[in-house]
Design a protein around this motif. Structure first.
Motif, short mmCIF file in Angstrom:
data_model
loop_
_atom_site.label_atom_id
_atom_site.label_comp_id
_atom_site.label_asym_id
_atom_site.label_seq_id
_atom_site.Cartn_x
_atom_site.Cartn_y
_atom_site.Cartn_z
N ALA A 84 -2.16 -4.50 -8.43
CA ALA A 84 -0.82 -4.99 -9.13
C ALA A 84 -0.96 -4.78 -10.63
O ALA A 84 -0.04 -4.39 -11.31
N ALA A 85 -2.20 -5.01 -11.22
CA ALA A 85 -2.21 -4.86 -12.44
C ALA A 85 -2.00 -3.42 -13.22
O ALA A 85 -1.33 -3.44 -14.02
N SER A 86 -2.48 -2.42 -12.38
CA SER A 86 -2.48 -1.14 -12.75
C SER A 86 -0.86 -0.56 -12.58
O SER A 86 -0.25 0.41 -13.10
N MET A 87 0.06 -1.42 -11.85
CA MET A 87 1.24 -1.26 -11.62
C MET A 87 2.17 -1.82 -12.93
O MET A 87 3.39 -1.70 -12.75
N GLY A 88 1.55 -2.71 -13.62
CA GLY A 88 2.21 -3.31 -14.78
C GLY A 88 2.38 -5.03 -14.78
O GLY A 88 2.89 -5.55 -15.51
N ASP A 119 0.90 -1.39 -0.08
CA ASP A 119 0.00 0.15 -0.21
C ASP A 119 0.66 1.35 -0.10
O ASP A 119 0.34 2.18 -0.10
N GLY A 120 2.11 0.93 0.21
CA GLY A 120 3.05 2.26 0.17
C GLY A 120 3.26 2.76 1.40
O GLY A 120 3.89 3.80 1.60
N ARG A 121 2.41 2.22 2.64
CA ARG A 121 2.80 3.04 3.78
C ARG A 121 3.81 2.25 4.78
O ARG A 121 4.45 2.80 5.59
N TYR A 137 8.82 -2.30 -7.99
CA TYR A 137 8.44 -3.60 -8.36
C TYR A 137 7.82 -4.55 -7.14
O TYR A 137 7.30 -5.45 -7.18
N GLY A 138 8.64 -4.44 -6.00
CA GLY A 138 8.25 -5.12 -4.83
C GLY A 138 6.87 -4.67 -4.33
O GLY A 138 6.07 -5.71 -3.95
N ARG A 139 6.38 -3.53 -4.50
CA ARG A 139 4.99 -3.22 -3.98
C ARG A 139 4.19 -3.84 -5.18
O ARG A 139 2.88 -4.24 -4.54
N MET A 140 4.37 -3.92 -6.51
CA MET A 140 3.60 -4.53 -7.37
C MET A 140 3.44 -6.10 -7.10
O MET A 140 2.35 -6.54 -7.17
N GLU A 141 4.67 -6.60 -6.78
CA GLU A 141 4.46 -8.18 -6.62
C GLU A 141 3.87 -8.52 -5.40
O GLU A 141 3.14 -9.57 -5.17
N MET A 142 4.22 -7.57 -4.17
CA MET A 142 3.47 -7.82 -2.97
C MET A 142 1.94 -7.89 -3.06
O MET A 142 1.18 -8.53 -2.48
N SER A 143 1.34 -6.91 -4.21
CA SER A 143 0.07 -6.81 -4.37
C SER A 143 -0.53 -7.75 -5.00
O SER A 143 -1.49 -8.31 -4.50
N TYR A 144 0.13 -8.38 -5.86
CA TYR A 144 -0.18 -9.77 -6.41
C TYR A 144 -0.35 -10.83 -5.44
O TYR A 144 -1.12 -11.80 -5.70
#
Length: 180
Positions: A160-164, A105-107, A127-134
């Protein structure tokens, strides 16, 4: 591979564990630790990791987070006080989910291991935040360590999808969810 002659057995077991698919170098009594005492066989922790890795519950394509409860269950089995070990396991998994959510979540703070690796560039953190969201999306979709929740799954997969994340995009595109 370089090693001292006295370390040949430990190094052989260490590298064999990697060949069998166990990544990383955990601390503790394991042949995978770089700082292990001299051993001439796999340790109980090594055997627990292998049982988790080759468990019928494990399947190809699982996220590391999906495998974590399988490993945690195997670790409980080797502990002398099972009830205490189960409480520790549950607390650890709950804390891990909370930390994942905050980081995704970026927090939350960047995990210490990432900071120490020298790979904590802005791109690597994104990238880590995207992967963690997935990972969270899959956890909520499959009910792994958290209660199954299709709405939460969609929310995290959409993030995650919105981050690529192409894998998140594919999961969302497969129509596996009822749209909110």
């Amino acid at each position: 591979m370089q090693m001292r002659t006295s370390e040949a057995w430990r190094c052989a077991y260490h590298e064999s564990m990697h060949v069998m698919g166990v990544r990383g170098h955990p601390e503790g009594d394991t042949v995978l630790s770089y700082f292990a005492k001299s051993v001439d066989s796999l340790q109980p922790l090594d055997k627990a990791m292998l049982r988790a890795w080759y468990s019928p519950r494990a399947r190809g394509g699982m996220t590391p987070f999906e495998v974590l409860p399988i490993l945690a269950d195997e670790l409980v089995k080797i502990m002398p006080d099972k009830a205490s070990a189960m409480k520790s396991r549950d607390a650890f998994l709950s804390r891990t989910v909370a930390e994942m959510r905050e980081f995704a979540d970026g927090r939350g703070d960047v995990p210490t291991i990432v900071k120490q690796s020298g790979k904590s560039s802005a791109e690597a953190i994104r990238y880590g935040r995207m992967e963690m969201s997935y990972f969270l999306g899959i956890a909520y979709q499959e009910g792994v360590t958290v209660k199954q929740d299709p709405n939460q799954a969609v929310q995290w997969l959409q993030r995650a999808a919105s981050m690529g994340s192409r894998t998140a995009q594919a999961r969302l595109g497969a129509g596996a969810f009822a749209q909110r």
